[in-house]
Write a protein that holds these residues in place. Sequence first.
Motif, short mmCIF file in Angstrom:
data_model
loop_
_atom_site.label_atom_id
_atom_site.label_comp_id
_atom_site.label_asym_id
_atom_site.label_seq_id
_atom_site.Cartn_x
_atom_site.Cartn_y
_atom_site.Cartn_z
N GLY A 468 0.81 -1.22 0.00
CA GLY A 468 0.00 0.00 0.00
C GLY A 468 0.84 1.26 0.00
O GLY A 468 0.31 2.36 -0.16
N ALA A 469 2.16 1.14 0.24
CA ALA A 469 3.05 2.30 0.23
C ALA A 469 3.97 2.28 -0.99
O ALA A 469 5.04 2.88 -0.98
CB ALA A 469 3.88 2.32 1.51
N GLU A 470 3.55 1.58 -2.04
CA GLU A 470 4.42 1.40 -3.21
C GLU A 470 4.85 2.74 -3.81
O GLU A 470 5.98 2.88 -4.27
CB GLU A 470 3.69 0.56 -4.25
CG GLU A 470 4.58 0.24 -5.47
CD GLU A 470 3.86 -0.65 -6.47
OE1 GLU A 470 2.68 -0.95 -6.23
OE2 GLU A 470 4.49 -1.04 -7.46
N ARG A 471 3.97 3.72 -3.76
CA ARG A 471 4.29 5.02 -4.38
C ARG A 471 5.54 5.65 -3.78
O ARG A 471 6.43 6.10 -4.50
CB ARG A 471 3.09 5.97 -4.24
CG ARG A 471 3.33 7.35 -4.82
CD ARG A 471 2.07 8.18 -4.76
NE ARG A 471 1.57 8.32 -3.40
CZ ARG A 471 2.03 9.21 -2.55
NH1 ARG A 471 3.00 10.04 -2.89
NH2 ARG A 471 1.52 9.28 -1.32
N VAL A 472 5.64 5.68 -2.45
CA VAL A 472 6.81 6.30 -1.83
C VAL A 472 7.99 5.34 -1.78
O VAL A 472 9.15 5.76 -1.76
CB VAL A 472 6.49 6.81 -0.41
CG1 VAL A 472 5.48 7.92 -0.47
CG2 VAL A 472 5.99 5.68 0.47
N LEU A 473 7.72 4.03 -1.78
CA LEU A 473 8.81 3.06 -1.72
C LEU A 473 9.62 3.03 -3.01
O LEU A 473 10.74 2.54 -3.03
CB LEU A 473 8.27 1.66 -1.41
CG LEU A 473 7.66 1.47 -0.01
CD1 LEU A 473 7.10 0.06 0.15
CD2 LEU A 473 8.70 1.75 1.07
N ARG A 474 9.01 3.55 -4.12
CA ARG A 474 9.79 3.62 -5.37
C ARG A 474 11.01 4.53 -5.23
O ARG A 474 11.98 4.39 -5.96
CB ARG A 474 8.91 4.15 -6.49
CG ARG A 474 7.77 3.23 -6.91
CD ARG A 474 7.21 3.64 -8.25
NE ARG A 474 5.88 3.16 -8.49
CZ ARG A 474 4.78 3.90 -8.38
NH1 ARG A 474 4.89 5.18 -8.06
NH2 ARG A 474 3.58 3.39 -8.61
N ALA A 475 10.93 5.48 -4.27
CA ALA A 475 12.02 6.45 -4.10
C ALA A 475 13.13 5.94 -3.19
O ALA A 475 14.15 6.59 -3.02
CB ALA A 475 11.47 7.77 -3.53
N VAL A 476 12.94 4.76 -2.58
CA VAL A 476 13.94 4.24 -1.64
C VAL A 476 15.20 3.83 -2.39
O VAL A 476 15.15 3.22 -3.46
CB VAL A 476 13.37 3.03 -0.87
CG1 VAL A 476 14.44 2.43 0.02
CG2 VAL A 476 12.19 3.48 -0.02
#
Length: 509
Positions: A468-476
């Motif tokens: 559910g947090a894929e959007r921000v996890l792309r920036a990791v």
Amino acid sequence: MAKGKLPPRQKMINLMYLIFIAMMAMQVDREVLRSFEGINESLTDATALTTKNNATFYDQIKSKAAQDTDYRKIENDAVAVREESNKVYDEIEQVKQRLIKDADFQPPKEGEEINYNSLQNVEVATNLFFNGDKPTEEGQLLIDKINAYKNFLLQKYSSVGDKERVNALFNTEDKNNVSWLYRMFYNQPMVAALTNMTKLQSDVRTEEGNLVRTLLANKLQDEIELKAFQPIVDIPPVVRKGDKVLANIAFGAYDNSLKGSVSLNGRNIPLTDGRATFDLNTSADGTQTIKGTMSYQKPDGTTETMPFERTYTVVSETLAKAPTGGSIAADKMNVVYRGVSNPMTATINGADGPINMTVSTGVLSGSNGKYTYRVSSGDKVVFTASAKTSSGSTVTEKKEFRIKPVPPPQGQIRGKNALTTSVSSLTRLTVDAAIPDFEFPVTFNVTSFKVKVPGQKTIQVNGNSLSGAERVLRAVQSGDAVNIFDIEATASGLEGRIPNISPVVIDVQ
């Protein structure tokens, strides 16, 4: 045409080329300066977010200390961490402001051009930190302040990994015969020196958060592992001559993996599952005494020794006097917990009939020595057990127990509250909650949590999956730390409000 003579048209072309090259060089310089300024602003924003996250941990510790005096020491340690971190952060900020003032730099208002002359000024940092090629007093003070903060952190950490990380972050040693101060600030544009100091401030806030999380995690682990011990000798005060009677010696709130031994009346008895069991001497009438010492190995490798002594009476067939006293014990620990069913056992020595038990507060169910107790209010409860002996007299025993809240659950991923994983596996992880090593059947179902990725806004996820947090996890990126906090869950086997669930930290490789 004579050598060195050029026609006017060619001279004009050459001059235009020179002007074009100069303009290109100026444009490149400005792009570099603009990049440094952008990095400095990004670090400043990230540091502000880290400071906000750190405040969450301080608030948790303060709240726990208000409810439980055992947290007072960790609260004092956390205050010291905050004070030392604020001190070095503010001292670095003073140096930054000095640079900005010496460079006569003013942040541009909307629509205004950036003062690139101030940003590219290489003299202010060099003059502030160096006298020739030697450090000025200001330069040496900066090194001393960073080293003092590093030493403070090293004293607080115990693990080798934590100490290695601190030494790497705040390393001010020479490299290839070039000093740290020279590498960071000599002939550096003002904006580059400013960015280097903002990076130091960001490292201070990040390591401050790491240390506070470690203090809180260590305290929770101490609560679960039960580090305080006291000898408990369990024998009946009166025994019948010739009977086979077993006695137990154990540690109060003990750990069944504890290693040690008991020295008893000249005999050495090893601990098995945290306790020593032996036969009582019942061969002769009269008062008998057992005495000796208990020894166990502490986590630091040293040995702790505690003395004990207890008497008992051996009698023949008929008791000349009705026995007194008895015992009341919590089956799960030497406390009762709020919000769960506490199994209880009551015995009365010499009882010749059913055992009755009452409580000063709460609800007790069961009969004849086996009960279930549920807390209603207060921080202490008195259990009163009574029974009649063969002589017809009534024997009564009272025992006071502490009432404690259920230990706070721990946020977990793959059974850990701190783990290392790859970027590609982040979205496949799920968040759980559990109370490690808690003996009662309490389970949790995570319903939501918040995710903080460096440089990204905090988002809330419903359910228990990081997908559910894929959007921000792309920036990791590798080296980032992903924080999972404000975990909400429902509980089975636990009544009332669920204690705050501790956060999870994911180090990304």
